[in-house]
Every structure is written in C-alpha cells, then in structure tokens.
Motif scaffolding. Structure first.
Motif, PDB file in Angstrom:
ATOM      1  N   TRP A   5       0.958  -1.892  -0.103  1.00 31.57           N
ATOM      2  CA  TRP A   5      -0.032   0.255  -0.149  1.00 31.57           C
ATOM      3  C   TRP A   5       0.572   1.480  -0.492  1.00 31.57           C
ATOM      4  N   TYR A   9       0.270   3.872  -2.864  1.00 32.02           N
ATOM      5  CA  TYR A   9       0.224   5.844  -2.949  1.00 32.02           C
ATOM      6  C   TYR A   9       1.307   6.346  -2.837  1.00 32.02           C
ATOM      7  N   THR A  13       0.850   9.639  -5.734  1.00 31.97           N
ATOM      8  CA  THR A  13       0.648  10.831  -5.602  1.00 31.97           C
ATOM      9  C   THR A  13       1.750  11.358  -6.654  1.00 31.97           C
ATOM     10  N   SER A  42      -5.915  12.671  -2.298  1.00 34.02           N
ATOM     11  CA  SER A  42      -5.771  11.296  -2.136  1.00 34.02           C
ATOM     12  C   SER A  42      -5.923  11.514  -0.525  1.00 34.02           C
ATOM     13  N   ILE A  46      -7.926   7.718   0.451  1.00 32.81           N
ATOM     14  CA  ILE A  46      -7.942   6.936   2.041  1.00 32.81           C
ATOM     15  C   ILE A  46      -9.151   6.421   3.089  1.00 32.81           C
ATOM     16  N   ASP A  55      -0.557   4.798   6.302  1.00 31.40           N
ATOM     17  CA  ASP A  55      -0.132   3.388   5.013  1.00 31.40           C
ATOM     18  C   ASP A  55       0.329   4.659   3.924  1.00 31.40           C
ATOM     19  N   TYR A  56      -0.558   5.516   4.196  1.00 36.01           N
ATOM     20  CA  TYR A  56       0.144   6.845   2.714  1.00 36.01           C
ATOM     21  C   TYR A  56       1.590   7.092   3.449  1.00 36.01           C
ATOM     22  N   TYR A  57       1.770   7.487   4.323  1.00 32.50           N
ATOM     23  CA  TYR A  57       3.455   8.426   4.304  1.00 32.50           C
ATOM     24  C   TYR A  57       4.445   7.117   4.826  1.00 32.50           C
ATOM     25  N   THR A  60       5.617   8.038   1.208  1.00 32.42           N
ATOM     26  CA  THR A  60       5.487   8.812   0.697  1.00 32.42           C
ATOM     27  C   THR A  60       6.230  10.411   1.186  1.00 32.42           C
TER      28      THR A  60
END
Length: 235
Positions: A5, A9, A13, A42, A46, A55-57, A60
């Motif tokens: 994931w 992401y 992005t 984004s 999410i 999960d996003y961070y 990224t």
C-alpha cells in the motif's frame, strides 16, 4: 518487508501531481493547483479505502524529505533578482520581519486559547513560512514534521483565497505591496497567485517568501524562547 500500500500511495501521489499540473497549466485556475488537488484526491482515497495515514506516509515521506535539498535552489531567484533586492531591500526585510512577528504571536495565542500540547504548539509556530524552511524550524523547536506540512498548506491556502478579497477591500494597488503580501501570507500558493496578476508581483512574492524563511529560521527560536519565558514568568 515491502509495504504494498505504501508503494501504491507513492505512485498515486506522483500520478495525481502530474494530472493536476497539466490541469492547472491548461486552465490557469488556482483551485486546480497540484497543492490543492493532490491532497484532496489522496484524502478522499484514504477515506474510501478506510486506511490509516501511516499507510499513506510509509513511502510518500521520502517526497517530503526531498524538500530539504530544494532550499538550496532558493539561491537562484535571490541571485537572479539581486537588483530588485537592492532597490527594495528595506521593504522586503521590514515586511518579512513584521510577518514573522505576527505569525508567531498569532500562532502562540491560538495555541494558548485551545490549550494545545507542546508538540502541536511548536509545529503551529512554524506554519508561517514555506514547507522547506518550516521543516528546519520545526526540528529546532521540537515540533512534529508530520504536522507542519498540514499547517503550512492550510496557511497558504487561506492566505491565497482571502488575499485577493482583502487587498480589493483595501483599494490600494501597488505591485510590490501585493507581491510582498502574497509571499508573506500564502507562501508558494501566494507566489502562484501573484504571478497570475503580474510578473513583478510574482518576483516580489518569491523574494519575500525566501527572506521570511531565512528570518524565521535564524530568529524565531530565540523569539519563541523569549515569549515562553515572559509567559511563564507572568504566571
């Protein structure tokens, strides 16, 4: 272990940025700017997938880390427009200094009213400058690197959207004053908006943003320590 994931992401992005960049270039509408479109898309994704911010961070965060070296590139516009700096250096320094003071005091007052903890307060104090400078300042103050992009983007967005309305209400038309206002109040978003008005406004906004960042990084820690000392002494 590879976080699938996280990779998704990261790719998401980058693709959203490329899409928003083309959309903004085609329409020249500030609300289609990548700094607005990418976060909105984004956040929506999410929430739709019911994921957590971690999960996003996961991957990224490396995009945020790239902002540090970008500060070196700020030397280019400073050198390119050195004649303008020499001509208007008093205005740039004074406006940037006042902006720094107002930003720090207003953030401190807001944090005191809502009784924020030290990490949130220290992060909020850095929101008045562009993200690359704010990240450096946040580390000095002991804030959260995860929070500062959010605070800075919100500050820039509000400054950009309300800047035109406020300047129109004041009925004072001056390219240099407009540029300084957008550069100090809305950072990179303000620069984009100022450039839509006039090339000189964009130049002044760029220079003001850079000078504000340098002043904040150099003097804000001492100013904040003084404010804290005075508040605690008064208590």
């Amino acid at each position: 272990m590879i976080n699938i994931w996280g990779i998704f992401y990261l790719i998401w992005t980058i693709l959203c940025y490329l899409f928003a960049q083309k959309l903004y270039i085609r329409t020249q509408k500030i609300y289609f700017s990548p700094i607005i479109i990418v976060p909105l898309l984004s956040i929506a994704l999410i929430f739709t997938l019911k994921h957590e911010f971690v999960d996003y961070y996961y991957y990224t965060q490396y995009l945020v880390a790239m902002l540090g070296p970008i500060m070196v590139a700020f030397a280019i516009p400073v050198f390119r427009y050195r004649d303008i700096i020499k001509k208007h250096y008093k205005l740039l320094i004074i406006s940037s200094s006042i902006s720094m003071l107002v930003g720090v005091l207003s953030s401190w007052g807001l944090a005191s009213i809502f009784d924020f903890d030290d990490i949130v307060t220290n992060s909020l104090l850095s929101r008045s400058i562009s993200i690359p400078f704010a990240l450096v300042l946040t580390e000095k103050l002991g804030g959260s690197i995860n929070l500062i992009p959010l605070f800075t983007v919100i500050t820039g967005l509000v400054g950009m959207l309300l800047g035109d309305l406020l300047l129109m209400w004041m009925r004072y038309k001056n390219r240099i004053a407009y540029g300084a206002a957008f550069g100090n109040g809305a950072h990179a978003m303000g620069i984009a908006r100022a450039r839509q008005h006039h090339e000189l406004e964009g130049v002044i906004a760029s220079l003001t943003m850079i000078i504000s960042g340098v002043i904040m990084v150099l003097f804000a820690p001492s100013l904040i320590l003084l404010i804290k000392y005075l508040c605690y002494t008064k208590i």
